[in-house]
Design a protein around this motif. Structure first.
Motif, short mmCIF file in Angstrom:
data_model
loop_
_atom_site.label_atom_id
_atom_site.label_comp_id
_atom_site.label_asym_id
_atom_site.label_seq_id
_atom_site.Cartn_x
_atom_site.Cartn_y
_atom_site.Cartn_z
N ARG A 1 -5.56 23.10 -11.04
CA ARG A 1 -4.40 24.19 -9.81
C ARG A 1 -5.08 23.87 -8.45
O ARG A 1 -5.35 24.43 -8.17
CB ARG A 1 -5.19 25.82 -10.26
CG ARG A 1 -5.21 26.30 -11.57
CD ARG A 1 -5.37 27.37 -11.95
NE ARG A 1 -5.34 27.77 -13.54
CZ ARG A 1 -5.42 29.16 -13.90
NH1 ARG A 1 -5.70 29.96 -13.11
NH2 ARG A 1 -5.21 29.19 -15.50
N LEU A 2 -5.25 22.37 -8.71
CA LEU A 2 -5.16 21.62 -7.25
C LEU A 2 -4.48 21.12 -6.69
O LEU A 2 -3.06 20.12 -7.92
CB LEU A 2 -6.65 21.26 -6.82
CG LEU A 2 -7.81 22.34 -7.69
CD1 LEU A 2 -9.39 21.26 -8.11
CD2 LEU A 2 -8.75 22.93 -6.50
N VAL A 3 -3.98 21.15 -5.21
CA VAL A 3 -3.15 19.62 -5.31
C VAL A 3 -4.29 19.32 -3.86
O VAL A 3 -5.12 18.95 -3.62
CB VAL A 3 -2.16 20.44 -4.49
CG1 VAL A 3 -1.53 21.39 -5.44
CG2 VAL A 3 -2.41 20.91 -3.24
N ARG A 4 -3.61 17.45 -3.35
CA ARG A 4 -4.29 16.57 -2.44
C ARG A 4 -4.98 16.05 -2.98
O ARG A 4 -5.19 15.79 -3.32
CB ARG A 4 -4.77 17.42 -0.82
CG ARG A 4 -3.10 18.29 -0.31
CD ARG A 4 -3.87 19.60 1.20
NE ARG A 4 -2.49 20.18 1.87
CZ ARG A 4 -2.42 21.12 1.08
NH1 ARG A 4 -2.84 21.79 0.50
NH2 ARG A 4 -1.00 22.05 1.28
N LYS A 5 -5.58 16.20 -1.77
CA LYS A 5 -7.08 14.93 -2.65
C LYS A 5 -8.48 15.42 -1.72
O LYS A 5 -8.78 15.90 -1.49
CB LYS A 5 -6.55 13.91 -1.14
CG LYS A 5 -6.30 14.05 0.40
CD LYS A 5 -5.27 13.43 0.83
CE LYS A 5 -4.96 13.65 2.01
NZ LYS A 5 -3.27 13.49 2.34
N ALA A 6 -9.40 14.42 -2.13
CA ALA A 6 -10.74 14.43 -0.95
C ALA A 6 -11.70 15.04 -1.59
O ALA A 6 -13.00 15.24 -1.58
CB ALA A 6 -10.66 15.74 0.28
N ASP B 1 -3.79 12.41 -5.89
CA ASP B 1 -2.92 13.91 -6.25
C ASP B 1 -3.59 14.55 -6.83
O ASP B 1 -2.91 13.93 -7.47
CB ASP B 1 -1.31 13.22 -5.03
CG ASP B 1 -1.20 14.95 -4.74
OD1 ASP B 1 -1.27 16.06 -5.06
OD2 ASP B 1 0.01 15.09 -3.49
N LEU B 2 -4.21 15.27 -6.73
CA LEU B 2 -3.92 16.03 -7.90
C LEU B 2 -3.04 17.04 -8.69
O LEU B 2 -3.55 17.05 -9.92
CB LEU B 2 -5.32 17.64 -7.42
CG LEU B 2 -6.55 17.13 -7.84
CD1 LEU B 2 -7.47 17.40 -6.90
CD2 LEU B 2 -7.08 16.48 -9.02
N PRO C 1 -0.17 20.80 -16.05
CA PRO C 1 -0.52 20.57 -15.62
C PRO C 1 -2.31 20.76 -16.19
O PRO C 1 -2.33 21.48 -16.95
CB PRO C 1 -0.42 20.87 -14.47
CG PRO C 1 0.46 21.48 -13.58
CD PRO C 1 1.37 22.07 -15.10
N ILE C 2 -2.84 19.30 -16.10
CA ILE C 2 -4.23 19.58 -17.09
C ILE C 2 -5.30 21.04 -16.27
O ILE C 2 -5.09 21.34 -14.88
CB ILE C 2 -5.28 18.97 -16.56
CG1 ILE C 2 -4.26 17.66 -16.95
CG2 ILE C 2 -6.67 18.70 -17.05
CD1 ILE C 2 -5.57 16.21 -16.49
N VAL D 1 1.02 -1.66 -0.23
CA VAL D 1 0.20 -0.26 0.29
C VAL D 1 0.91 1.02 0.20
O VAL D 1 1.82 1.27 0.88
CB VAL D 1 -1.17 -0.07 1.03
CG1 VAL D 1 -1.83 1.30 0.87
CG2 VAL D 1 -2.05 -1.48 1.35
N VAL D 2 0.78 2.43 -1.23
CA VAL D 2 1.67 3.40 -0.95
C VAL D 2 0.81 4.59 -0.44
O VAL D 2 -0.91 4.58 -0.79
CB VAL D 2 2.16 3.80 -2.79
CG1 VAL D 2 3.48 2.21 -2.83
CG2 VAL D 2 1.13 3.44 -3.39
N ASP D 3 0.49 5.62 -0.01
CA ASP D 3 0.21 6.70 -0.15
C ASP D 3 0.07 7.92 -0.45
O ASP D 3 0.86 8.06 -0.62
CB ASP D 3 0.32 6.92 1.61
CG ASP D 3 -0.07 7.85 1.95
OD1 ASP D 3 -1.30 8.63 1.81
OD2 ASP D 3 -0.34 8.11 3.52
N GLN D 4 -1.38 8.14 -1.36
CA GLN D 4 -1.11 9.34 -1.82
C GLN D 4 -0.44 9.08 -4.11
O GLN D 4 -0.29 10.13 -4.00
CB GLN D 4 -0.68 10.16 -1.26
CG GLN D 4 -1.50 11.56 -1.59
CD GLN D 4 -1.41 13.07 -1.18
OE1 GLN D 4 -1.56 12.06 0.08
NE2 GLN D 4 -1.45 14.63 -1.37
#
Length: 471
Positions: A305-310, A299-300, A229-230, A11-14
């Motif tokens: 123009r975004l980063v991280r998750k959720a 991870d975005l 980036p997209i 399992v890797v994270d992000q």
């Protein structure tokens, strides 16, 4: 019982789905995982239904969907007391079970059915404030202090655990958390009970920030020009916030360095996994072995123009999922599987491969059952003003932001990068998916549905009343 396959769950994270070379670009250097994908089954439509650390790991370990395991966002306060877990089920079937690395459960030393855990969850503010001594919540930090001195700390690189500033790892690569997890995993393989099959969960904290790859891996990307980036026509209503501890540099040179450091962290994991694979071969454990490789979420990474998750987008909800099957199942290998898959499917899949009855009440389905097809997959995340629900059938994706009522519709076949919102241009499809979401959310305690309609502005909660116990 000894004929049962050994199980290696990585399992890797992000890590986003397209951070794997075979899923993304030839410029991404993941040679060992790419080979594993070619020899195994590569699930090209795998998702994390609640894409952040705790909720995703609850789905993985319980085989339940977010609304059933109870974590619908990030909530580190809830104690986990699930009666049925993947590790506990395999232990009861005679497996020697071990986790090395990240668990992210409460309390920190909750074994969750494992016989033993060698723990490193990364830099968690709540745990550092809750416990007086590092050894109460972490095995990595006390270990490296024996080598680097008693004052060494996880944050000594000077980059934040949720930031996108970059600093290469300043010490010997052996002391990096990624290398440490591999070394402790190899140690287990040498010290395991040889009379039983083993279940080893190898759980890396990276490529989750901090962006601190060893310099030799960062140099791999010096001459690489990553695609831009997209950009999308809908992204203005969302934004990414940083803080002093965790900035999000927006200037192109530093933004691009962050993206390269992320991919360098994945490349580091790739080589560490090969170190683990070599050890498995030396110990004659390679042949009768099930390998599952997966991420908890993506991870975005500056897309839209975004980063991280959720959020519901492919960059953070789409995850890599690889199966390397043991004999006599390898005739199913060497292919890409485009069915919808999610984290809760891993529990029953491992059970079926190992010849263990699947516990009653799981939401996941064995991925070995090639007749199974999901009509759609529901995802969600409590995320303040950006709290969201989404549905996809692998061809379209519908997103509803529950606080504002904003809707998005994507054609994943014609627009796999989700650049164009079609919700206004295709009102009949938007209405179709809206009605499907009404059916999905009817009866939820948050009150998202009233009189057969979605209700904007209901208060979302990151954990339902039964979180940590299962419904």
């Amino acid at each position: 019982m000894n004929n049962r396959p050994n199980v290696l769950l990585i399992v890797v994270d992000q890590m986003r789905r397209d951070a794997l070379g075979v899923n993304g670009s030839d410029d991404l250097h993941t040679p060992h995982l790419d080979q594993l994908a070619r020899e195994g089954i590569n699930f090209s439509r795998a998702y994390s239904a609640c894409p952040s650390c705790i909720a995703a790991r609850a789905a993985l370990m319980t085989g339940l969907r977010p609304d059933r395991h109870g974590f619908t966002g990030y909530d580190s306060r809830v104690e986990w007391r699930y009666p049925t877990t993947l590790a506990g089920t395999l232990a009861a079937a005679g497996y020697h079970t071990q986790c090395v690395g990240k668990m992210h459960v409460e309390p920190a030393r909750n074994l969750l059915g494992f016989h033993h855990v060698v723990l490193h969850d990364g830099f968690l503010h709540d745990k550092r404030q809750q416990y007086r001594d590092a050894i109460e919540y972490d095995d990595y930090l006390p270990d490296i202090r024996r080598h680097l001195g008693p004052d060494a700390d996880i944050g000594d690189c000077g980059v934040g655990c949720n930031g996108y500033a970059v600093r290469p790892w300043p010490w010997d690569v052996r002391y990096h958390p990624t290398s440490w997890v591999t070394s402790r995993s190899i140690e287990f393989l040498k010290r395991r009970d040889p009379t039983r099959p083993f279940f080893l969960k190898v759980s890396y904290h990276r490529p989750h920030t901090p962006l601190d790859p060893p310099p030799e891996f960062l140099r791999l990307y010096d001459a690489i020009e990553l695609p831009e980036p997209i950009e999308s026509d809908w992204s203005g209503f969302l934004s990414t916030a940083g803080n002093v501890e965790n900035p999000v540099p927006s200037q192109p040179p530093f933004r691009d360095r962050a993206r390269k450091a992320y991919h360098a962290s994945v490349s580091h994991i790739d080589y560490e996994l090969n170190r683990l694979f070599i050890a498995l071969g030396d110990l004659r454990l390679w042949d009768n072995l099930l390998i599952v490789f997966v991420s908890d979420h993506g991870d975005l990474l500056y897309d839209h123009r975004l980063v991280r998750k959720a959020l519901p987008f492919e960059g953070c909800a789409g995850i890599p999922l690889l199966l390397r099957l043991p004999p006599p199942l390898q005739d199913r290998s060497g292919r890409t599987d485009g069915r919808l898959a999610e984290l809760c499917d891993i529990f029953p899949t491992i059970c079926e491969v190992c010849g263990i009855p699947v516990p009653a009440g799981l939401d996941g389905h064995s991925l070995l059952d090639e007749t199974f097809r999901r009509d759609s997959l529901h995802g969600e995340h409590c995320y303040g003003e950006w709290s969201n629900h989404w549905l996809t059938d692998g061809r379209e994706k519908y997103c509803w932001f529950s606080q504002s009522g904003r809707e998005l519709l994507f054609d994943l076949v014609g627009d796999p990068q989700e650049r164009h919102d079609l919700s206004a241009a295709r009102p009949e499809r938007t209405a179709f998916w809206r009605n499907r979401l009404v059916q999905e959310l009817a009866g939820r305690p948050e009150g998202y549905v009233e009189a057969g309609q979605l209700v904007n502005g209901r208060t979302p909660v990151p954990s339902l009343p039964w979180a940590g116990k299962g419904k």
